[in-house]
Enzyme design. Structure first.
Site, mmCIF file in Angstrom:
data_model
loop_
_atom_site.group_PDB
_atom_site.id
_atom_site.type_symbol
_atom_site.label_atom_id
_atom_site.label_comp_id
_atom_site.label_asym_id
_atom_site.label_seq_id
_atom_site.Cartn_x
_atom_site.Cartn_y
_atom_site.Cartn_z
ATOM 1 N NE ARG A 206 -0.993 2.594 2.827
ATOM 2 C CZ ARG A 206 -0.669 3.854 3.186
ATOM 3 N NH1 ARG A 206 -0.685 4.901 2.605
ATOM 4 N NH2 ARG A 206 -0.154 3.846 4.607
ATOM 5 C CG ASP A 207 3.355 4.179 2.804
ATOM 6 O OD1 ASP A 207 3.473 5.052 1.998
ATOM 7 O OD2 ASP A 207 3.861 4.488 4.181
ATOM 8 C CG HIS B 185 4.719 4.723 9.072
ATOM 9 N ND1 HIS B 185 4.009 3.811 8.687
ATOM 10 C CD2 HIS B 185 5.399 5.374 8.173
ATOM 11 C CE1 HIS B 185 3.939 3.903 7.163
ATOM 12 N NE2 HIS B 185 4.705 4.826 6.884
ATOM 13 C CG HIS C 99 8.388 8.177 5.253
ATOM 14 N ND1 HIS C 99 8.002 8.142 4.048
ATOM 15 C CD2 HIS C 99 7.587 7.086 6.101
ATOM 16 C CE1 HIS C 99 6.773 7.800 4.109
ATOM 17 N NE2 HIS C 99 6.444 7.104 5.233
ATOM 18 C CB CYS D 276 6.583 10.528 -4.535
ATOM 19 S SG CYS D 276 5.501 11.149 -6.210
ATOM 20 C CG ASN E 248 7.191 3.641 3.787
ATOM 21 O OD1 ASN E 248 6.487 3.891 4.707
ATOM 22 N ND2 ASN E 248 6.555 3.499 2.677
HETATM 23 MG MG MG Z 1 5.019 5.637 4.949
#
Ligand code: MG
Length: 302
Positions: free
Chosen positions: A18-19, A210, A212, A243, A252
């Site tokens: 997903r991410d 979480h 990055h 991105c 991530n």
């Molecule tokens: Mg993330």
């Protein structure tokens, strides 16, 4: 004296499908997404964020959410979940037979408005409804708090505000909160302090982190979080999630590196190093970012 950590076992929450994939500019076939999830399931990971029930107009990459969930091979003991940005997304998740969903908001007003087009208070109102509806359907809710360590627009984010949001989400019924370092602004000191503050005040909910990529600082943040007693860590196979068109949007933390670091320290994850490397290689092969590495990308994904 040995170096003692309060944590002996870590649960990895895999967000790659997903991410990791949601920002990929070329549509990845449903077949390849399913293959990635199956490889991840086979690696020993117990929790996998498979897709997102966001409107396809906003995230076309996740338009096949139902199909992916219906096609993956379900390994007993693995929890498969999906992101639901709002009530509409939750209804799709319920229809798809999910037992766990993930919600999101940001601690920073500017970032929440940019991402979700709502104030933080409005988001919390919506999430209260999402939690209520999920509970009625017997679905567990995990909640992300983005920009928990800093905001690209506002800079400093008050840890007290992060705590208030976490307590509200816990009150709504979320069984787990994940603190998101959305744009890689955390450092070991803030990682420790925010985790310590939130974890020390939650009554029932578990706490995850979480991070990055931030040129290596992300792994120092992991260590600081372990020192604060965090034992649930989000990551994406291959470090995907950068991105290509937004320099601020970094990938991530890479699952395979996280697993290796934890294992070297004697911390158990239940993940097979070789199998997660295989899954990560496949994940990278799906990413335009990594395919174009030789021309303008780089190996760290940002
Ligand atoms: Mg993330």
């Amino acid at each position: 004296m040995g170096y003692a950590l309060p944590v002996q076992t870590v649960t990895i929450f895999e967000v790659g499908p997903r991410d990791g994939l949601q920002n990929e500019p070329d549509f990845i076939s449903t077949e390849d997404k399913v293959k990635l999830v199956n490889l991840l399931s086979d690696s020993g990971l117990k929790r996998i964020e498979v897709t997102s029930f966001v409107h396809p107009k906003w995230v076309p990459q996740m338009a096949d959410a139902e199909k992916v969930l219906a096609t993956i091979r379900r390994v007993p003991g693995v929890l498969y979940n999906a992101l639901v940005p709002n009530l509409k997304g939750l209804e799709r998740g319920i229809a798809a037979g999910l037992s766990e969903v993930v919600t999101i908001l940001s601690a920073s007003e500017s970032h929440n408005r940019k991402n979700l087009n709502m104030s933080v208070a409005e988001s919390l109102k919506e999430l209260e409804l999402v939690n209520k509806r999920a509970k009625e359907s017997g679905i567990r809710v995990r909640s992300y708090i983005g920009t928990a360590y800093g905001c690209p627009m506002e800079g400093f984010v008050d840890p007290q505000k992060v705590l208030e949001i976490a307590l509200a989400l816990e009150e709504f019924g979320s069984y787990e909160i994940s603190l998101g370092d959305t744009t890689g602004m955390a450092h070991p000191k803030s990682a420790y302090e925010v985790a310590w503050l939130v974890k020390g005040n939650l009554k029932r909910a578990a706490l995850a982190v979480h991070f990055h990529q931030a040129e290596g600082i992300e792994f120092a943040n992991v260590l600081a979080s372990l020192e604060a007693g965090i034992d649930i860590i989000d990551s994406a196979a291959g470090g995907l999630g950068g991105c290509p068109y937004a320099p601020g949007a970094r990938g991530n933390i890479a699952t395979e590196v996280l697993v290796e670091m934890l294992h070297r320290m004697g911390i158990e994850t239940g993940v097979d190093e070789q199998k997660i490397r295989e899954a990560s290689r496949f994940a990278k092969s799906l990413s335009r970012y990594f395919r174009s590495e030789g021309s303008h990308g780089n190996a760290t994904g940002h």
